[in-house]
Motif scaffolding. Structure first.
Motif, short mmCIF file in Angstrom:
data_model
loop_
_atom_site.label_atom_id
_atom_site.label_comp_id
_atom_site.label_asym_id
_atom_site.label_seq_id
_atom_site.Cartn_x
_atom_site.Cartn_y
_atom_site.Cartn_z
N HIS A 128 0.83 -1.20 0.00
CA HIS A 128 0.00 0.00 0.00
C HIS A 128 0.86 1.25 0.00
O HIS A 128 0.64 2.18 -0.78
CB HIS A 128 -0.94 -0.01 1.21
CG HIS A 128 -1.78 1.22 1.30
ND1 HIS A 128 -1.45 2.27 2.12
CD2 HIS A 128 -2.93 1.57 0.65
CE1 HIS A 128 -2.36 3.22 1.98
NE2 HIS A 128 -3.27 2.82 1.10
N GLU A 129 1.85 1.28 0.87
CA GLU A 129 2.74 2.43 0.94
C GLU A 129 3.48 2.63 -0.38
O GLU A 129 3.59 3.75 -0.88
CB GLU A 129 3.74 2.24 2.09
CG GLU A 129 4.60 3.46 2.32
CD GLU A 129 5.49 3.34 3.53
OE1 GLU A 129 6.66 3.75 3.44
OE2 GLU A 129 5.03 2.81 4.56
N PHE A 130 3.98 1.56 -0.95
CA PHE A 130 4.72 1.64 -2.21
C PHE A 130 3.84 2.18 -3.33
O PHE A 130 4.23 3.10 -4.06
CB PHE A 130 5.28 0.27 -2.60
CG PHE A 130 5.98 0.26 -3.93
CD1 PHE A 130 7.28 0.73 -4.03
CD2 PHE A 130 5.34 -0.22 -5.05
CE1 PHE A 130 7.92 0.73 -5.27
CE2 PHE A 130 5.97 -0.23 -6.28
CZ PHE A 130 7.28 0.26 -6.39
N PHE A 131 2.63 1.64 -3.47
CA PHE A 131 1.78 2.02 -4.59
C PHE A 131 1.11 3.38 -4.42
O PHE A 131 0.75 4.01 -5.40
CB PHE A 131 0.74 0.93 -4.87
CG PHE A 131 1.34 -0.31 -5.45
CD1 PHE A 131 2.01 -0.29 -6.67
CD2 PHE A 131 1.27 -1.51 -4.76
CE1 PHE A 131 2.58 -1.43 -7.20
CE2 PHE A 131 1.85 -2.66 -5.30
CZ PHE A 131 2.50 -2.62 -6.52
N THR A 132 0.95 3.84 -3.18
CA THR A 132 0.34 5.16 -3.00
C THR A 132 1.36 6.28 -3.15
O THR A 132 0.98 7.44 -3.28
CB THR A 132 -0.35 5.28 -1.63
OG1 THR A 132 0.58 5.01 -0.59
CG2 THR A 132 -1.54 4.35 -1.55
N LYS A 133 2.64 5.96 -3.15
CA LYS A 133 3.68 6.97 -3.34
C LYS A 133 4.00 7.19 -4.81
O LYS A 133 4.74 8.07 -5.15
CB LYS A 133 4.95 6.57 -2.59
CG LYS A 133 4.82 6.76 -1.10
CD LYS A 133 6.13 6.52 -0.42
CE LYS A 133 5.98 6.77 1.06
NZ LYS A 133 7.24 6.67 1.76
N GLN A 134 3.46 6.36 -5.67
CA GLN A 134 3.80 6.46 -7.09
C GLN A 134 2.84 7.36 -7.82
O GLN A 134 1.77 7.60 -7.56
CB GLN A 134 3.81 5.08 -7.72
CG GLN A 134 4.85 4.24 -7.06
CD GLN A 134 5.39 3.16 -7.96
OE1 GLN A 134 5.03 3.03 -9.11
NE2 GLN A 134 6.28 2.37 -7.43
#
Length: 90
Positions: free
Chosen positions: A84-90
């Motif tokens: 979640h953290e990875f994909f919301t930062k993109q």
């Protein structure tokens, strides 16, 4: 896919790999490694020596050398939060 479908998938995945070595209530190190390599391929490294040992040690809170369902779900929750953290930062 509903949340209930996702919960069912997590349970079914655990049950698919647990018990290959005997106990259907736990994952042994080889079962955990197979689950990760099949279901989480490319997301979690298992190719270097000691990586699965380290992960197993981190997940095995009661130190019985097995990953029970609660320990597995704690792991899956952590993986979900990282994704979640990875994909919301993109």
């Amino acid at each position: 896919m509903s949340v209930l479908d996702s919960i069912g998938f997590l349970i079914a995945t655990f049950e698919r790999y647990a018990g290959e070595d005997g106990d259907k209530r736990t994952l042994s190190k080889p079962e955990l490694k197979k689950l990760i390599q099949t279901e989480l391929k490319g997301l979690i490294a298992t190719s270097k020596p000691g990586e699965v040992d380290k992960l197993m040690d981190d997940l095995d809170h009661n130190k019985d050398k097995l990953v029970d369902f609660k320990e597995y779900m704690t792991f899956m929750a952590a993986v979900t939060m990282i994704c979640h953290e990875f994909f919301t930062k993109q």
